[in-house]
Motif scaffolding. Structure first.
Motif, PDB file in Angstrom:
ATOM      1  N   PRO A  33       0.822  -1.212   0.000  1.00 49.21           N
ATOM      2  CA  PRO A  33       0.000   0.000   0.000  1.00 49.21           C
ATOM      3  C   PRO A  33       0.858   1.266   0.000  1.00 49.21           C
ATOM      4  O   PRO A  33       2.069   1.207   0.198  1.00 49.21           O
ATOM      5  CB  PRO A  33      -0.821  -0.105   1.278  1.00 49.21           C
ATOM      6  N   ALA A  34       0.190   2.396  -0.157  1.00 49.27           N
ATOM      7  CA  ALA A  34       0.892   3.675  -0.233  1.00 49.27           C
ATOM      8  C   ALA A  34       1.643   3.982   1.062  1.00 49.27           C
ATOM      9  O   ALA A  34       2.721   4.573   1.016  1.00 49.27           O
ATOM     10  CB  ALA A  34      -0.104   4.796  -0.541  1.00 49.27           C
ATOM     11  N   ARG A  35       1.102   3.606   2.193  1.00 52.10           N
ATOM     12  CA  ARG A  35       1.756   3.831   3.486  1.00 52.10           C
ATOM     13  C   ARG A  35       2.148   2.479   4.077  1.00 52.10           C
ATOM     14  O   ARG A  35       1.466   1.944   4.948  1.00 52.10           O
ATOM     15  CB  ARG A  35       0.819   4.583   4.428  1.00 52.10           C
ATOM     16  N   PRO A  36       3.279   1.912   3.649  1.00 52.04           N
ATOM     17  CA  PRO A  36       3.635   0.558   4.086  1.00 52.04           C
ATOM     18  C   PRO A  36       3.897   0.453   5.594  1.00 52.04           C
ATOM     19  O   PRO A  36       3.632  -0.585   6.190  1.00 52.04           O
ATOM     20  CB  PRO A  36       4.888   0.225   3.291  1.00 52.04           C
ATOM     21  N   GLY A  37       4.396   1.511   6.219  1.00 52.47           N
ATOM     22  CA  GLY A  37       4.664   1.461   7.656  1.00 52.47           C
ATOM     23  C   GLY A  37       3.390   1.234   8.454  1.00 52.47           C
ATOM     24  O   GLY A  37       3.330   0.375   9.336  1.00 52.47           O
ATOM     25  N   ALA A  38       2.360   2.000   8.145  1.00 52.62           N
ATOM     26  CA  ALA A  38       1.085   1.857   8.852  1.00 52.62           C
ATOM     27  C   ALA A  38       0.469   0.487   8.548  1.00 52.62           C
ATOM     28  O   ALA A  38      -0.095  -0.166   9.442  1.00 52.62           O
ATOM     29  CB  ALA A  38       0.126   2.977   8.455  1.00 52.62           C
ATOM     30  N   TRP A  39       0.576   0.066   7.297  1.00 50.87           N
ATOM     31  CA  TRP A  39       0.017  -1.234   6.926  1.00 50.87           C
ATOM     32  C   TRP A  39       0.740  -2.364   7.666  1.00 50.87           C
ATOM     33  O   TRP A  39       0.104  -3.295   8.165  1.00 50.87           O
ATOM     34  CB  TRP A  39       0.125  -1.428   5.403  1.00 50.87           C
ATOM     35  N   LEU A  40       2.091  -2.279   7.780  1.00 54.96           N
ATOM     36  CA  LEU A  40       2.850  -3.300   8.488  1.00 54.96           C
ATOM     37  C   LEU A  40       2.492  -3.340   9.971  1.00 54.96           C
ATOM     38  O   LEU A  40       2.383  -4.413  10.563  1.00 54.96           O
ATOM     39  CB  LEU A  40       4.356  -3.069   8.327  1.00 54.96           C
ATOM     40  N   ARG A  41       2.306  -2.167  10.586  1.00 52.92           N
ATOM     41  CA  ARG A  41       1.901  -2.130  11.988  1.00 52.92           C
ATOM     42  C   ARG A  41       0.548  -2.808  12.172  1.00 52.92           C
ATOM     43  O   ARG A  41       0.340  -3.601  13.089  1.00 52.92           O
ATOM     44  CB  ARG A  41       1.853  -0.689  12.506  1.00 52.92           C
TER      45      ARG A  41
END
Length: 148
Positions: A33-41
């Motif tokens: 996704p566009a915001r991989p950090g938030a998605w990984l969390r």
């Protein structure tokens, strides 16, 4: 990730591996996704919660044991002795490993490897080899009993 794992009662390394596997699978299928950090969390939280739900044990109902007759008591005692003798006759680290597994089945492989001072990657193969040896010793003992 360690705090999340500890809070959910799961192994941090297993959680991390599961999250990265999920990320690789997602990247292969449709990209991250566009915001991989938030998605990984979010993936880490969902994975930890799912692991915690799978790990919740249901209590086993207490089964009242019926009174054993003298012959049954003798057979049970002899079986316990045979298992103890077979465990003592196992080679190398097998007696300590199988005793630790029997006494503390809730331990993860990481905790078990720390307790026994062996590499974590060798626990599974060693356990399989030890159980195979134990089976062979008990089968030989069982054959002796049948011959009597």
């Amino acid at each position: 990730m360690a705090v999340l794992a500890r809070g959910c009662g799961v192994d941090a390394e297993d959680l991390e591996q599961s999250v990265w596997l999920g990320a690789v699978e997602r990247a292969r299928v449709g990209g991250l996704p566009a915001r991989p950090g938030a998605w990984l969390r979010g993936l880490a939280v969902r994975t930890a919660l799912a692991a915690r739900e799978r790990a919740v044990e249901t209590p086993v109902p207490v089964v009242t044991q019926r009174h054993l007759g003298p012959a049954e008591q003798l057979a049970r005692t002899e079986l316990h002795r045979a298992v103890r003798r077979a465990l003592a006759a196992l080679p190398g680290r097998c007696p300590a490993l199988l005793a630790a597994l029997a006494q503390s089945p809730e331990l993860s492989y990481r905790q078990l490897s720390e307790r026994l001072g062996v590499p974590r990657g060798s626990l599974g193969p060693t356990r399989s080899r030890c159980l195979g040896c134990l089976r062979a010793l008990l089968a030989a003992r069982s054959a002796d009993w049948a011959a009597d």
